[in-house]
Scaffold this motif. Structure first.
Motif, PDB file in Angstrom:
ATOM      1  N   ASP A  51       0.851  -1.190   0.000  1.00 37.11           N
ATOM      2  CA  ASP A  51       0.000   0.000   0.000  1.00 37.11           C
ATOM      3  C   ASP A  51       0.885   1.239   0.000  1.00 37.11           C
ATOM      4  OD1 ASP A  51      -3.263   0.356   0.919  1.00 37.11           O
ATOM      5  OD2 ASP A  51      -1.995   2.130   0.824  1.00 37.11           O
ATOM      6  N   ILE A  52       0.428   2.299  -0.691  1.00 36.23           N
ATOM      7  CA  ILE A  52       1.169   3.556  -0.682  1.00 36.23           C
ATOM      8  C   ILE A  52       0.995   4.289   0.640  1.00 36.23           C
ATOM      9  CG2 ILE A  52       1.117   3.848  -3.185  1.00 36.23           C
ATOM     10  CD1 ILE A  52      -1.236   5.746  -2.842  1.00 36.23           C
ATOM     11  N   ASP A  53      -0.018   3.892   1.415  1.00 34.42           N
ATOM     12  CA  ASP A  53      -0.250   4.482   2.733  1.00 34.42           C
ATOM     13  C   ASP A  53       0.223   3.496   3.792  1.00 34.42           C
ATOM     14  OD1 ASP A  53      -1.102   5.618   5.070  1.00 34.42           O
ATOM     15  OD2 ASP A  53      -3.213   5.810   4.490  1.00 34.42           O
ATOM     16  N   PRO A  54       1.317   3.771   4.490  1.00 36.71           N
ATOM     17  CA  PRO A  54       1.842   2.807   5.452  1.00 36.71           C
ATOM     18  C   PRO A  54       0.883   2.515   6.600  1.00 36.71           C
ATOM     19  CG  PRO A  54       2.963   4.927   5.663  1.00 36.71           C
ATOM     20  CD  PRO A  54       2.150   4.988   4.409  1.00 36.71           C
ATOM     21  N   ALA A  55      -0.035   3.438   6.893  1.00 38.18           N
ATOM     22  CA  ALA A  55      -0.975   3.218   7.987  1.00 38.18           C
ATOM     23  C   ALA A  55      -1.943   2.087   7.704  1.00 38.18           C
ATOM     24  CB  ALA A  55      -1.746   4.506   8.288  1.00 38.18           C
ATOM     25  N   GLU A  56      -2.092   1.734   6.424  1.00 36.43           N
ATOM     26  CA  GLU A  56      -3.052   0.694   6.058  1.00 36.43           C
ATOM     27  C   GLU A  56      -2.465  -0.713   6.156  1.00 36.43           C
ATOM     28  OE1 GLU A  56      -6.146   1.043   5.525  1.00 36.43           O
ATOM     29  OE2 GLU A  56      -6.231   3.225   5.449  1.00 36.43           O
ATOM     30  N   LEU A  57      -1.168  -0.824   6.184  1.00 38.65           N
ATOM     31  CA  LEU A  57      -0.524  -2.137   6.149  1.00 38.65           C
ATOM     32  C   LEU A  57      -0.848  -2.937   7.404  1.00 38.65           C
ATOM     33  CD1 LEU A  57       2.909  -0.985   4.731  1.00 38.65           C
ATOM     34  CD2 LEU A  57       1.130  -2.252   3.510  1.00 38.65           C
ATOM     35  N   GLY A  58      -1.413  -4.114   7.206  1.00 37.23           N
ATOM     36  CA  GLY A  58      -1.743  -4.988   8.321  1.00 37.23           C
ATOM     37  C   GLY A  58      -3.048  -4.688   9.010  1.00 37.23           C
ATOM     38  N   ARG A  59      -3.808  -3.707   8.555  1.00 37.36           N
ATOM     39  CA  ARG A  59      -5.055  -3.352   9.231  1.00 37.36           C
ATOM     40  C   ARG A  59      -6.175  -4.327   8.908  1.00 37.36           C
ATOM     41  NH1 ARG A  59      -6.427   2.966   9.114  1.00 37.36           N
ATOM     42  NH2 ARG A  59      -7.948   2.180  10.613  1.00 37.36           N
ATOM     43  N   ALA A  60      -6.192  -4.850   7.690  1.00 36.35           N
ATOM     44  CA  ALA A  60      -7.254  -5.766   7.299  1.00 36.35           C
ATOM     45  C   ALA A  60      -6.874  -7.214   7.576  1.00 36.35           C
ATOM     46  CB  ALA A  60      -7.589  -5.574   5.817  1.00 36.35           C
ATOM     47  N   ILE A  61      -5.658  -7.584   7.184  1.00 35.67           N
ATOM     48  CA  ILE A  61      -5.156  -8.944   7.366  1.00 35.67           C
ATOM     49  C   ILE A  61      -3.748  -8.843   7.937  1.00 35.67           C
ATOM     50  CG2 ILE A  61      -4.510 -11.092   6.200  1.00 35.67           C
ATOM     51  CD1 ILE A  61      -6.604 -10.500   4.091  1.00 35.67           C
ATOM     52  N   PRO A  62      -3.400  -9.633   8.956  1.00 34.27           N
ATOM     53  CA  PRO A  62      -2.048  -9.564   9.528  1.00 34.27           C
ATOM     54  C   PRO A  62      -0.987  -9.765   8.446  1.00 34.27           C
ATOM     55  CG  PRO A  62      -3.470 -10.886  10.915  1.00 34.27           C
ATOM     56  CD  PRO A  62      -4.259 -10.599   9.674  1.00 34.27           C
ATOM     57  N   ALA A  63       0.056  -8.944   8.510  1.00 34.86           N
ATOM     58  CA  ALA A  63       1.081  -8.952   7.476  1.00 34.86           C
ATOM     59  C   ALA A  63       2.354  -9.616   7.967  1.00 34.86           C
ATOM     60  CB  ALA A  63       1.383  -7.520   7.035  1.00 34.86           C
ATOM     61  N   HIS A  64       2.910 -10.498   7.148  1.00 29.60           N
ATOM     62  CA  HIS A  64       4.224 -11.062   7.433  1.00 29.60           C
ATOM     63  C   HIS A  64       5.334 -10.150   6.915  1.00 29.60           C
ATOM     64  CE1 HIS A  64       1.704 -14.863   7.390  1.00 29.60           C
ATOM     65  NE2 HIS A  64       2.277 -14.903   8.574  1.00 29.60           N
ATOM     66  N   VAL A  65       5.128  -9.629   5.689  1.00 30.02           N
ATOM     67  CA  VAL A  65       6.126  -8.736   5.092  1.00 30.02           C
ATOM     68  C   VAL A  65       5.382  -7.535   4.505  1.00 30.02           C
ATOM     69  CG1 VAL A  65       8.056  -8.532   3.478  1.00 30.02           C
ATOM     70  CG2 VAL A  65       7.503 -10.769   4.482  1.00 30.02           C
ATOM     71  N   PRO A  66       5.062  -6.521   5.306  1.00 31.29           N
ATOM     72  CA  PRO A  66       4.380  -5.339   4.776  1.00 31.29           C
ATOM     73  C   PRO A  66       5.305  -4.521   3.889  1.00 31.29           C
ATOM     74  CG  PRO A  66       4.985  -5.004   7.069  1.00 31.29           C
ATOM     75  CD  PRO A  66       5.322  -6.428   6.752  1.00 31.29           C
ATOM     76  N   VAL A  67       4.762  -4.025   2.776  1.00 28.95           N
ATOM     77  CA  VAL A  67       5.558  -3.249   1.828  1.00 28.95           C
ATOM     78  C   VAL A  67       4.855  -1.927   1.565  1.00 28.95           C
ATOM     79  CG1 VAL A  67       6.539  -3.146  -0.495  1.00 28.95           C
ATOM     80  CG2 VAL A  67       6.472  -5.332   0.733  1.00 28.95           C
ATOM     81  N   ASN A  68       5.554  -0.836   1.804  1.00 23.03           N
ATOM     82  CA  ASN A  68       5.023   0.500   1.541  1.00 23.03           C
ATOM     83  C   ASN A  68       5.466   0.921   0.139  1.00 23.03           C
ATOM     84  OD1 ASN A  68       5.725   3.845   2.795  1.00 23.03           O
ATOM     85  ND2 ASN A  68       3.915   3.069   1.781  1.00 23.03           N
ATOM     86  N   GLY A  69       4.517   0.973  -0.796  1.00 23.77           N
ATOM     87  CA  GLY A  69       4.869   1.344  -2.162  1.00 23.77           C
ATOM     88  C   GLY A  69       3.702   1.206  -3.100  1.00 23.77           C
ATOM     89  N   ASP A  70       3.915   1.558  -4.350  1.00 26.50           N
ATOM     90  CA  ASP A  70       2.914   1.417  -5.397  1.00 26.50           C
ATOM     91  C   ASP A  70       2.927  -0.027  -5.900  1.00 26.50           C
ATOM     92  OD1 ASP A  70       1.138   2.631  -7.633  1.00 26.50           O
ATOM     93  OD2 ASP A  70       2.710   1.566  -8.725  1.00 26.50           O
ATOM     94  N   ILE A  71       1.746  -0.658  -5.998  1.00 22.38           N
ATOM     95  CA  ILE A  71       1.659  -2.079  -6.317  1.00 22.38           C
ATOM     96  C   ILE A  71       2.299  -2.404  -7.666  1.00 22.38           C
ATOM     97  CG2 ILE A  71      -0.670  -1.812  -7.270  1.00 22.38           C
ATOM     98  CD1 ILE A  71       0.664  -4.895  -5.380  1.00 22.38           C
TER      99      ILE A  71
END
Length: 329
Positions: free
Chosen positions: A64-84
């Motif tokens: 996600d380009i918004d780091p605040a969204e990472l892991g909010r819906a589904i727990p993340a093993h390797v969150p990535v902040n960036g454009d898909i």
């Protein structure tokens, strides 16, 4: 790039044995969190069929380009902040040249896709009345050009059939208008005319239920006024179908104001608004009705086709309301 091969996002739309196996056997999942926000925050993921969910042993990589969204819906093993798009390009570049799918995996996917297509074709051959929704949707795919922009409104008919793979294949990127969740009734139908502003040379077609269409019928005279020649296919089963089903299965068949004993004449309403309108009750009349609508669009006139369809429910609807609908053993 235009291709006949479906993307994984196509394959994972709504339930099928193919989708279940792809998700349950995937070792790594990379996805844009916008998709999971739409489904998980609305609580939709919680009532999905458990066998249609990803494997708990998979590695989850949300982007996600918004780091605040990472892991909010589904727990993340390797969150990535960036454009898909950029992230996937970099991942593909970083993979070793000899990276390939598991032996036989691609062949099994192609076999399952062929089986799904055959099943949909059998549905589309149903010549009973009311019309099977798959007959309308599959015929529309054969009549309208490959570059058609598709609008998919929500509901057990429009979204769960019209928006499910492989009922209406989409061959180009950025060619689908759809609500981000199951709560935006009428959004796709109302947004459809904008497709002719963005792509003036490409046809635009929307599948919409009668309940959703009633909420946004004022879009028809606007489209006629500005020459935004699109086609609305109203899948009309005389009901606010999804809510009616909830009343049947959750509230002891207490049907309250979700079946429509009186229904507007959508075809005459379209004509009154300066658009082409046609009511279709005969399954054999579906192809010619769609061809007439496309011809009217080519002449600069929007069209409303009111199809009298059966109240059909497929597996993907039972998946969507897993805790509501009776499930097969």
């Amino acid at each position: 790039m235009v291709t006949d091969r479906p993307s994984l996002s196509d394959l994972l739309r709504w339930m099928s044995p193919l989708r279940s196996r792809v998700l349950s056997t995937a070792e790594t999942l990379v996805w844009e969190t916008l998709v999971s926000r739409a489904s998980c925050r609305g609580g939709q993921l919680a009532d999905r069929q458990p066998t249609a969910l990803p494997s708990p042993d998979a590695t989850y990589i949300p982007v996600d380009i918004d780091p605040a969204e990472l892991g909010r819906a589904i727990p993340a093993h390797v969150p990535v902040n960036g454009d898909i798009k950029r992230v996937l390009e970099q991942l593909l570049t970083a993979l070793p040249e000899d990276t390939h799918a598991s032996p036989g995996r691609t062949e099994r996917l192609l076999q399952d896709i062929t089986a799904l297509d055959a099943a949909v074709d059998r549905m589309a051959l149903d010549d009973g009345a009311p019309i099977h929704p798959a007959r309308v949707i599959r015929t529309a795919r054969s009549v309208f050009p490959r570059d058609t922009v598709l609008g998919v409104d929500l509901g057990a008919l429009a979204q769960h059939i019209g928006g499910a793979f492989p009922f209406f294949r989409v061959y180009r990127p950025r060619s689908v208008i759809t609500p981000s969740s199951f709560y935006g009734m009428g959004f796709a139908a109302a947004a459809l005319p904008a497709a002719r502003l963005v792509h003036p040379r490409r046809p635009a077609l929307c599948f919409v239920g009668d309940g959703s269409f009633q909420m946004v019928m004022n879009i028809v005279p606007m489209a006629a006024q500005y020459g935004l020649a699109v086609t609305w296919c109203v899948l009309n089963d005389d009901a606010l179908g999804s809510i009616r089903d909830l009343q049947e299965h959750t509230y002891g068949n207490r049907i309250q104001d979700t079946e429509f004993p009186f229904q507007p004449d959508f075809a005459r309403l379209a004509e009154a608004c300066g658009a082409y309108g046609e009511r279709v009750d005969d399954p054999a009349a579906v192809p010619d009705a769609l061809k007439r609508a496309l011809a009217e669009n080519a002449a600069g006139r929007p069209a409303v086709l009111d199809f009298a369809v059966a109240r059909t429910r497929l597996a993907q609807t039972r998946e969507h309301y897993f805790t509501t609908y009776p499930q097969d053993d």
